[in-house]
Design a protein around this motif. Structure first.
Motif, PDB file in Angstrom:
ATOM      1  N   ASP A 354      39.282  47.054  43.124  1.00 57.09           N
ATOM      2  CA  ASP A 354      40.642  47.392  42.710  1.00 57.09           C
ATOM      3  C   ASP A 354      41.645  46.378  43.261  1.00 57.09           C
ATOM      4  O   ASP A 354      42.608  46.006  42.581  1.00 57.09           O
ATOM      5  N   GLU A 358      44.107  44.061  40.924  1.00 57.76           N
ATOM      6  CA  GLU A 358      45.559  44.162  41.096  1.00 57.76           C
ATOM      7  C   GLU A 358      46.165  42.797  41.387  1.00 57.76           C
ATOM      8  O   GLU A 358      47.225  42.440  40.846  1.00 57.76           O
ATOM      9  N   ALA A 361      46.322  40.759  38.188  1.00 59.53           N
ATOM     10  CA  ALA A 361      47.406  41.192  37.306  1.00 59.53           C
ATOM     11  C   ALA A 361      48.747  40.658  37.779  1.00 59.53           C
ATOM     12  O   ALA A 361      49.591  40.217  36.977  1.00 59.53           O
ATOM     13  N   LYS A 362      48.978  40.680  39.089  1.00 61.85           N
ATOM     14  CA  LYS A 362      50.245  40.194  39.631  1.00 61.85           C
ATOM     15  C   LYS A 362      50.334  38.674  39.539  1.00 61.85           C
ATOM     16  O   LYS A 362      51.386  38.113  39.237  1.00 61.85           O
ATOM     17  N   THR A 389      46.608  41.510  49.887  1.00 61.11           N
ATOM     18  CA  THR A 389      47.265  41.151  48.624  1.00 61.11           C
ATOM     19  C   THR A 389      48.275  40.048  48.839  1.00 61.11           C
ATOM     20  O   THR A 389      48.377  39.092  48.051  1.00 61.11           O
TER      21      THR A 389
END
Length: 515
Positions: A354, A358, A361-362, A389
C-alpha cells in the motif's frame, strides 16, 4: 571508587536559554575536601588495622587458652606417671612392693624430674613430707594455708589458685596402700606465669608483625590507589583543558577494569562532542552561506527597484520566489533538527505494498515521466509510514529534476535477508564517481556530468533528509549510479522490532554507512 558513602541525586535546572538540563550530583554527602586517594587509603588502613587487631586479640586468647590447657594436661600426665610407677616399682630394701604410701611417694619423688615451671611434693598425715629435687619458683610446700586446703582431700582433685609466683594450676593424687592406715598424697603444682609469658611473647611478635604489615599495606595502598586513580586524574585534567578548539585530546587506555571502561566512555563522549561541534560548525557555515544568497538577491532587487509598475511586479515576483525558497530551506532545516529527537518517528504497522502504490500515485504528479512499479512485497513492517513516504517522495522529486520528459522512473520494493529495500530508479544522466563523495551531506548538491555540467538545484538538503529518515529507522541509504544510464537510491531498513536508535551512535557511524 571510594569506600565513603556517596550521594547521587538528579536535579533539573533551567538554563539561560530556556532549555532544561538534568544533572547527576555525585560526591561525598559530608562534603569532605579530602582527596579520593587519601579517603581510599584511610578506609583501607582502617579496615586492615581492624582486621589485624582482631587477629591479634583472637591469637592472644587462643595462645593463652592453649597454654592453660597444656598446664592441665601436665597435671593429668603426672598422675598417669605416678600410677605407672606404683604398678611396676618395688622397694629396693625388701625386694617386694612398697608397704606404705609415704615410702612409695618418697621413691617416686627421688626419680621424678619436674619442669622448670613445675614442682612436686608429698603430703603425709596432713604435713609436707618430701619434695622433688629441682628448686621450684615458689615453695608452696611451706604455704600452710595452701597445705591445709588440700591435705584432707581423699579423691584425685585439680584446681587453680594464686601464689607469690602468680597463678597456679594444682592437682592432688591420694595414695592408699593395703595394710597402711596412714594418709599420703602427691601434690603437683604448675606455675602458669611462665606459660602465659611465653604466650604473651608470641602475641607481641605477632603484633609487631601486624604493625609492619599495616605500614606496608599503607605504602602499597598509596601506590595502588595512585595507579588506579591515575586515569581519573588524567580524565579530570583532560576535561579541564578541553575547549571547543581542543577536542582532539584523548586518554590512553590500558587494562580492562572499571577505570579503563570509564576512560573508554570518556573518549567516546569526546568523539561524539568533536563530531557534534564539527557538524555544528559545518552546518552553521553552510546554512549561513545558503541563506545569505537569497537575502542578497532580495536586498539587491529591492534596492534597484524603480517606480515602473512592470518592473515592480517583476521584482516582487523574484523576491517572493526567493522568499519561498528560503521558507522551504528553513522547513528542511527544522526537519533535520527534529530528526535528532527521540519522537521523530511514530512507529506503527505499515503495509509495504500500500505504501509503494500511494507513493507512486503521489509522485506521478511531479512530472511527465513514465512511472512504474518494480515489486510489491506483501509485507507488514514496523515503521513510520509518513516518514518513509516523505523519503521516497524526496527521491522521486530528485529523479524528476534530473531526467528528461518521458524518461522512466521506477519505484520498487523487496525483502532481502531480513531487510526491507525501498528504491527509486531513474534513467537520468547518472552521477560521476568523484561527485558521490559527500552527496548525502547537508547542503551537498549532486553533480550530473552527463548534462553538460549542470549542478543540482535546491539547497542540497533533500538527500540529507532521506538519510536522516533511514538512520532513524536503523537503516541506511545506498546509491548505484552510472554516468549516462541513471541512478538508483535504495533505503535499507531492518525487519525487526527496534527501539529508537541512539542519535549519537548514528552520527558517529554515518561515514561508514555512506556509499
Amino acid at each position: 571508587m571510594t569506600l565513603t558513602t556517596l550521594m547521587m541525586t538528579w536535579t533539573t535546572t533551567m538554563t539561560t536559554d530556556g532549555m532544561t538540563r538534568r544533572t547527576v550530583r555525585v560526591g561525598d554527602k559530608r562534603g569532605s575536601a579530602v582527596s579520593a586517594r587519601n579517603r581510599i587509603i584511610g578506609w583501607m588502613m582502617l579496615l586492615v588495622a581492624l582486621a589485624l587487631t582482631a587477629e591479634v586479640v583472637i591469637a592472644a586468647q587462643v595462645f593463652t587458652g592453649r597454654a592453660e590447657a597444656e598446664l592441665d594436661q601436665e597435671l593429668f600426665h603426672e598422675g598417669e606417671k605416678l600410677r605407672d610407677f606404683a604398678e611396676r616399682s618395688v622397694d629396693p630394701v625388701t625386694g617386694s612392693s612398697y608397704q606404705s604410701a609415704d615410702a612409695l611417694l618418697t621413691a617416686y619423688l627421688s626419680v621424678a624430674v619436674p619442669n622448670s615451671d613445675e614442682t612436686l611434693f608429698s603430703i603425709s598425715d596432713g604435713r609436707p613430707s618430701h619434695r622433688a629435687r629441682e628448686e621450684p619458683i615458689a615453695r608452696l610446700d611451706l604455704d600452710e594455708a595452701f597445705i591445709a586446703s588440700i591435705a584432707e582431700l581423699t579423691e584425685p582433685t585439680a584446681g587453680r589458685a594464686t601464689s607469690d609466683a602468680g597463678p597456679i594450676h594444682w592437682a592432688v593424687f591420694p595414695v592408699e596402700m593395703e595394710g597402711d592406715t596412714s594418709a599420703a598424697s602427691l601434690a603437683v603444682i604448675e606455675f602458669a606465669a611462665p606459660a602465659r609469658a611465653r604466650a604473651a611473647s608470641t602475641v607481641r611478635v605477632l603484633a609487631v608483625i601486624s604493625a609492619i604489615a599495616l605500614v606496608l599495606a599503607g605504602v602499597a595502598s598509596w601506590q595502588v590507589a595512585g595507579r588506579v586513580l591515575a586515569p581519573i586524574r588524567t580524565l579530570r585534567q583532560t576535561a579541564e583543558n578541553i575547549g571547543e578548539s581542543a577536542l582532539d585530546q584523548r586518554i590512553a587506555v590500558t587494562g580492562r577494569d572499571d577505570v579503563a571502561a570509564l576512560a573508554h566512555t570518556f573518549n567516546a563522549m569526546l568523539d561524539r562532542l568533536q563530531d557534534a561541534f564539527a557538524g555544528q560548525q559545518q552546518f552553521l557555515d553552510d546554512a549561513s552561506h545558503e541563506l545569505r544568497t537569497p537575502i542578497t538577491v532580495v536586498r539587491g532587487h529591492l534596492e534597484l527597484m524603480g517606480d515602473d509598475p512592470a518592473e515592480r511586479e517583476h521584482t516582487l515576483g523574484l523576491v517572493l520566489d526567493e522568499l519561498k525558497r528560503m521558507d522551504r530551506m528553513v522547513d528542511d532545516l527544522m526537519l533535520l533538527a527534529r530528526a535528532e529527537r527521540p519522537d521523530f518517528l511514530r512507529i506503527s504497522e505499515v503495509d509495504v505494498s500500500d505504501l509503494l502504490m500511494e507513493v507512486l500515485a503521489k509522485a506521478s504528479a511531479l512530472g511527465d515521466r513514465r512511472w512504474a512499479l518494480d515489486g510489491l512485497p506483501e509485507q507488514m513492517v514496523m515503521a513510520d509510514g509518513q516518514r518513509l513516504t516523505q523519503a521516497l517522495m524526496q527521491l522521486a522529486a530528485n529523479a524528476v529534476r534530473h531526467t528528461a520528459e518521458g524518461a522512466r522512473i521506477t519505484i520498487g520494493g523487496s525483502v532481502v535477508e531480513n531487510h526491507l529495500k525501498l528504491s527509486v530508479s531513474d534513467e537520468g544522466t547518472g552521477i560521476a564517481e568523484e561527485d558521490r563523495v559527500g552527496i548525502f551531506d547537508r547542503f551537498a548538491r549532486a553533480g550530473y556530468r552527463g548534462d553538460g555540467g549542470r549542478r543540482g538545484e535546491g539547497a542540497g538538503l533533500g538527500l540529507a533528509i532521506v538519510t536522516s529518515i533511514a538512520h532513524a529507522h536503523g537503516g541506511r541509504v545506498r546509491l548505484k549510479s552510472k554516468v549516462g544510464e541513471g541512478s538508483q537510491f535504495t533505503l535499507e531498513i531492518p525487519l525487526v522490532e527496534f527501539d529508537q536508535p541512539d542519535r549519537a551512535a548514528v552520527r558517529s557511524t554515518e561515514r561508514a554507512m555512506r556509499p
